[in-house]
Design a protein around this motif. Sequence first.
Motif: not given
Length: 155
Positions: A46-55, A57-68
């Motif tokens: 999650n920390f790693g996701v935060g580093v990339w998403n800080k640069y 925003k919102g590219v890396i996300r946890k999958k939801t029921a609506k996405v693969t």
Amino acid sequence: MVLMSIILVAPQNASAAKVKLISWNLVNKKKQLNWDGKTSYQKEFNFGVGVWNKYKKGVIRKKTAKVTADARLSDYSKKEPIVAVTSSRGTMKFNRYNMKKLTLNQRRNVMIHELGHALGLAHNTKDDVIFSYVTSRITLSGNDKASYNAAYRKY
């Protein structure tokens, strides 16, 4: 299947920094990377996701029921020099045998590094998160950002 990994061997001399991309990435047509699965190192991931998403925003996300899911996390344990591996098939596997020997910042580095491969970045210099060896670097270098920008334009 193409694999990118980070290994636990001591670094050698590094070449000059430049944009380096791999021939694949796990980013979908909406320019997002949706992940699923679990790892024993979820906080570090999650920390790693935060580093990339800080640069970007919102590219890396946890999958939801609506996405693969574009990437699936898992752990394994094997006595080998590989710490983690990301494949073109969408797997991100973390070797508990080696991960448990690392410091917190080294584990965070592994996560940021493997996410970099999922985003299309190739190994680069010792000053980059995407260096081919484990380091304690947990911030993106200018070259990491330039490589990500180049990869993102290709999506």
